[in-house]
Design a protein around this motif. Structure first.
Motif, PDB file in Angstrom:
ATOM      1  N   PHE A 181     -55.877 -26.144 -40.262  1.00  0.00           N
ATOM      2  CA  PHE A 181     -55.040 -27.212 -39.794  1.00  0.00           C
ATOM      3  C   PHE A 181     -53.601 -26.743 -39.757  1.00  0.00           C
ATOM      4  O   PHE A 181     -52.802 -26.847 -38.960  1.00  0.00           O
ATOM      5  N   ASN A 182     -53.203 -25.985 -40.877  1.00  0.00           N
ATOM      6  CA  ASN A 182     -51.894 -25.273 -40.877  1.00  0.00           C
ATOM      7  C   ASN A 182     -51.885 -24.225 -39.716  1.00  0.00           C
ATOM      8  O   ASN A 182     -50.621 -23.986 -39.287  1.00  0.00           O
ATOM      9  N   SER A 183     -53.091 -23.552 -39.645  1.00  0.00           N
ATOM     10  CA  SER A 183     -52.899 -22.546 -38.522  1.00  0.00           C
ATOM     11  C   SER A 183     -52.662 -23.243 -37.418  1.00  0.00           C
ATOM     12  O   SER A 183     -52.054 -22.416 -36.382  1.00  0.00           O
ATOM     13  N   LEU A 184     -53.465 -24.190 -36.864  1.00  0.00           N
ATOM     14  CA  LEU A 184     -53.147 -24.756 -35.678  1.00  0.00           C
ATOM     15  C   LEU A 184     -51.743 -25.266 -35.483  1.00  0.00           C
ATOM     16  O   LEU A 184     -51.235 -25.153 -34.258  1.00  0.00           O
ATOM     17  N   THR A 185     -51.169 -25.871 -36.584  1.00  0.00           N
ATOM     18  CA  THR A 185     -49.770 -26.379 -36.442  1.00  0.00           C
ATOM     19  C   THR A 185     -48.930 -25.203 -36.260  1.00  0.00           C
ATOM     20  O   THR A 185     -47.971 -25.196 -35.307  1.00  0.00           O
ATOM     21  N   SER A 186     -48.977 -24.075 -36.823  1.00  0.00           N
ATOM     22  CA  SER A 186     -48.462 -22.915 -36.779  1.00  0.00           C
ATOM     23  C   SER A 186     -48.324 -22.499 -35.190  1.00  0.00           C
ATOM     24  O   SER A 186     -47.389 -21.973 -34.441  1.00  0.00           O
ATOM     25  N   ILE A 187     -49.833 -22.568 -34.520  1.00  0.00           N
ATOM     26  CA  ILE A 187     -49.767 -21.995 -33.028  1.00  0.00           C
ATOM     27  C   ILE A 187     -48.926 -22.987 -32.297  1.00  0.00           C
ATOM     28  O   ILE A 187     -48.193 -22.551 -31.210  1.00  0.00           O
ATOM     29  N   ALA A 188     -49.048 -24.362 -32.651  1.00  0.00           N
ATOM     30  CA  ALA A 188     -48.232 -25.281 -31.963  1.00  0.00           C
ATOM     31  C   ALA A 188     -46.573 -24.857 -31.819  1.00  0.00           C
ATOM     32  O   ALA A 188     -46.042 -25.078 -31.001  1.00  0.00           O
ATOM     33  N   ALA A 189     -46.261 -24.569 -33.158  1.00  0.00           N
ATOM     34  CA  ALA A 189     -45.092 -24.164 -33.456  1.00  0.00           C
ATOM     35  C   ALA A 189     -44.576 -23.010 -32.680  1.00  0.00           C
ATOM     36  O   ALA A 189     -43.446 -22.749 -31.816  1.00  0.00           O
ATOM     37  N   LEU A 190     -45.608 -21.858 -32.449  1.00  0.00           N
ATOM     38  CA  LEU A 190     -45.058 -20.739 -31.757  1.00  0.00           C
ATOM     39  C   LEU A 190     -45.114 -20.823 -30.225  1.00  0.00           C
ATOM     40  O   LEU A 190     -44.568 -20.092 -29.603  1.00  0.00           O
ATOM     41  N   THR A 191     -45.655 -22.016 -29.649  1.00  0.00           N
ATOM     42  CA  THR A 191     -45.871 -22.046 -28.087  1.00  0.00           C
ATOM     43  C   THR A 191     -44.270 -21.922 -27.506  1.00  0.00           C
ATOM     44  O   THR A 191     -44.324 -21.390 -26.419  1.00  0.00           O
ATOM     45  N   THR A 192     -43.660 -22.494 -28.008  1.00  0.00           N
ATOM     46  CA  THR A 192     -42.124 -22.550 -27.658  1.00  0.00           C
ATOM     47  C   THR A 192     -41.436 -21.520 -27.732  1.00  0.00           C
ATOM     48  O   THR A 192     -40.806 -20.870 -26.850  1.00  0.00           O
TER      49      THR A 192
END
Lengths: 349, 258
Positions: free
Chosen positions: A172-183
């Motif tokens: 879940f932390n990795s998915l959150t990091s991906i969400a953060a990286l998208t922008t």
């Protein structure tokens, strides 16, 4: 025991000799006591009987083979053995008496054939029961061996599955990091989602027991790469791998619990983080794998990793190598070292 | 024409999250949502306690697993008055506990809709005149800790100084009104907690309640003396003396194997 070695050298089973010598001795004694034969003569007269008896008794082994004393067949088996032992006694009595008669020697007591018959039947039955018991014992120990090795295999499979389990916190932390990286870093987001996909595919897939060290290191790099995005400069990774060990077989995911511990206890719990070192080298005929991490133990009662990762690794090594591999976990002031020593060959020579 | 309803003043918030990317995403999402002014961001539990003391925010968005002090320890050290929203990736034991202790809890990754709902809840919480007392952090810890796992450290605060006492160094704990006095490493700390709650979270093989007002770490006990038939004195290796009742003395002897 030199005698046993000598007999084995003679290529005859020890049982044969024991029965032979025993029955020879007994027949001679019987002749001396029952038929009042002189000892010197009795010793010679006993020879044909003894030879025959040991041959007949030895043959009971073949009768018993494949006829285990299973509870439901026990009485049938005992009946068969009883009948054959009567036959064996009869044959012994008839043949020996015949030989003695033909040689015009031997006791002329009318009880002699009877004694021969009784002792022949008794010896035969005893030998047959002995063989039956030994066979049952062998079968039991083989079954035990079988179940032991199958339970070891089950255990190994369970432990591998545990090692392959993706920590939900990590996921879940990795998915959150991906969400953060998208922008802010779309390229980074793409890379990280591809890495995460590769890692999940590897974990969710079939688990072979062994992979090459190179493959195992790729898996570790994938995992540490993702963690590096999460922890940024808090996580530094160093590798010290000898080129010649890359093709050696290692249990799949054996390093995973160790690097996970290194992140959990050395990096995630610390402000400044530190360096995780993964090394692999040949040590004599063994492969030594090490994972070193910083140790954050401010105010912590137990300085180091949860025992779970350690138990996992220990259990798998035991199941896969049965004592030919070892692992060691040691904490110094500020470093934590996990060390595995694996044989470089899968099977004992 | 302007609207006759003045816009609500922004909610003053502190964000505590140790992973930089996740922190930035959270700040971005708060900014998009509007109506929340982030007065401080923290990357560990210690900073979170300090920032909350310093800025007295209305809401604290608090990650659970952080360096130095974890979210629970932070919660223990907070003065009442701040609404806490827990933010966590995954915590199977704790989720139920959050419901009781915090205004809300968010699971990462957090959707913008869910975040908006949490902020609305905080506003509601702040608007209530009779702010319900926050359940004690002990209850929270109790719910969050799996059965049979004991605390291995205690977070303590003395004025602006924040400390962590490894439980093995804790010599004794005595109750004083609403506080417990903790003795460790030659100094004493006061902590807002009941002795019973502390007792429930410490390993009974090491800590024995020897008196209604007193608990001792058996590792430091040097001798026990009878004062009267029903009163005993327990001596610790550093010279501290503690009172013990008759049943307390019996419990202590039992654990010590005397």
């Amino acid at each position: 025991m030199p005698l046993a070695r000598l007999l084995r050298w003679l290529q005859l089973p020890l049982d044969f000799w024991m029965v032979g010598i025993g029955s020879w001795f007994l027949s001679a004694t019987t002749l001396v006591t029952l038929a009042s034969q002189p000892l010197s003569l009795a010793v010679w007269l006993a020879v044909p009987g003894a030879l025959l008896l040991s041959a007949v008794c030895g043959s009971s082994r073949y009768l018993v083979r494949g006829r285990a004393l299973a509870p439901e067949r026990r009485w049938v088996t005992l009946g068969v053995l009883g009948a054959t032992s009567l036959v064996a006694g009869g044959v012994l009595s008839a043949v020996t008496s015949g030989v003695w008669l033909a040689a015009a020697q031997g006791p002329d007591s009318p009880r002699a054939p009877l004694v021969l018959f009784g002792s022949g039947a008794f010896f035969y039955l005893a030998a047959a029961l002995y063989y039956a018991a030994r066979q049952a014992e062998n079968a039991a120990s083989a079954a035990e061996q079988q179940s032991l090795s199958s339970s070891l295999r089950t255990r190994e499979a369970e432990l591998t599955a545990l090692s392959a389990k993706v920590n939900p916190h990590f996921l879940f932390n990795s998915l959150t990091s991906i969400a953060a990286l998208t922008t802010r870093d779309p390229e980074g987001a793409r890379r990280m989602s591809l890495d995460l996909a590769a890692l999940l595919r590897d974990r969710l897939g079939e688990h072979s027991e062994f992979v090459t060290l190179e493959h195992e290191l790729e898996t570790v790099r994938l995992y540490l790469g993702i963690e590096r995005v999460r922890f940024a400069e808090r996580l530094r990774v160093r590798e010290a791998i000898q080129a010649e060990v890359l093709d050696l077989p290692v249990p799949k995911l054996i390093l995973q619990p160790l690097v996970e511990n290194a992140i959990k206890h050395g990096i995630a719990g610390s402000d400044d983080g530190g360096e995780v070192l993964v090394s692999a080298e040949l040590m004599g005929t063994s492969l030594q794998l090490r994972v070193e991490s910083p140790l954050e133990r401010v105010g912590r009662e137990r300085p180091a990793p949860s025992g779970q990762g350690q138990r996992l690794v220990r259990g798998r090594l035991e199941a896969l190598y049965a004592g030919r591999a070892s692992c060691e976990f040691a904490a110094s002031d500020d470093r934590y070292v996990a060390r595995l020593i694996l044989p470089t060959e899968l099977a004992a020579p | 024409m302007t609207s006759s309803v003045p816009p609500a003043p922004p909610l003053r918030a502190v964000v505590a999250e140790d992973e930089p990317l996740i922190r930035e995403l959270f700040l971005e999402q708060l900014a998009e949502l509007g109506g929340v002014e982030v007065v401080a961001t923290c990357k560990d539990g210690l900073e979170a306690v300090r920032a909350t003391q310093q800025h007295a925010p209305e809401v604290l968005f608090l990650d659970i697993s952080m360096p130095k002090l974890d979210g629970f320890e932070v919660l223990e050290l907070l003065e009442p008055g701040v609404s806490v929203v827990f933010v966590t990736a995954y915590d199977q034991h704790a989720v139920r506990a959050f419901e009781a202790a915090a205004v809300d809890y968010l699971l990462k990754p957090v959707s913008s809709e869910r975040l908006a709902k949490a902020v609305a809840r905080v506003r509601l919480d702040r608007a209530r005149k009779d702010v319900a007392p926050r359940p004690s952090s002990d209850e929270l810890r109790h719910g969050a800790r799996p059965e049979g796992v004991w605390l291995d450290r205690l977070a303590v605060k003395d004025g602006s100084e924040i400390g962590v006492i490894p439980v093995r160094e804790l010599r004794f704990a005595r109750s004083e009104d609403d506080y417990v006095r903790l003795g460790a490493n030659g100094r004493e700390w006061l902590k807002h907690q009941t002795l019973g709650a502390l007792e429930a979270s410490l390993d009974p093989a090491s800590f024995v309640r020897i008196h209604r007002t007193c608990m001792v770490n058996v590792a430091f006990v040097t001798r026990i003396e009878a004062e009267t038939r029903d009163r005993f004195v327990v001596f610790l290796s550093d010279g501290t003396t503690l009172p013990a009742s008759r049943p307390g003395e019996r419990r202590l002897r039992e654990v010590l194997g005397l």
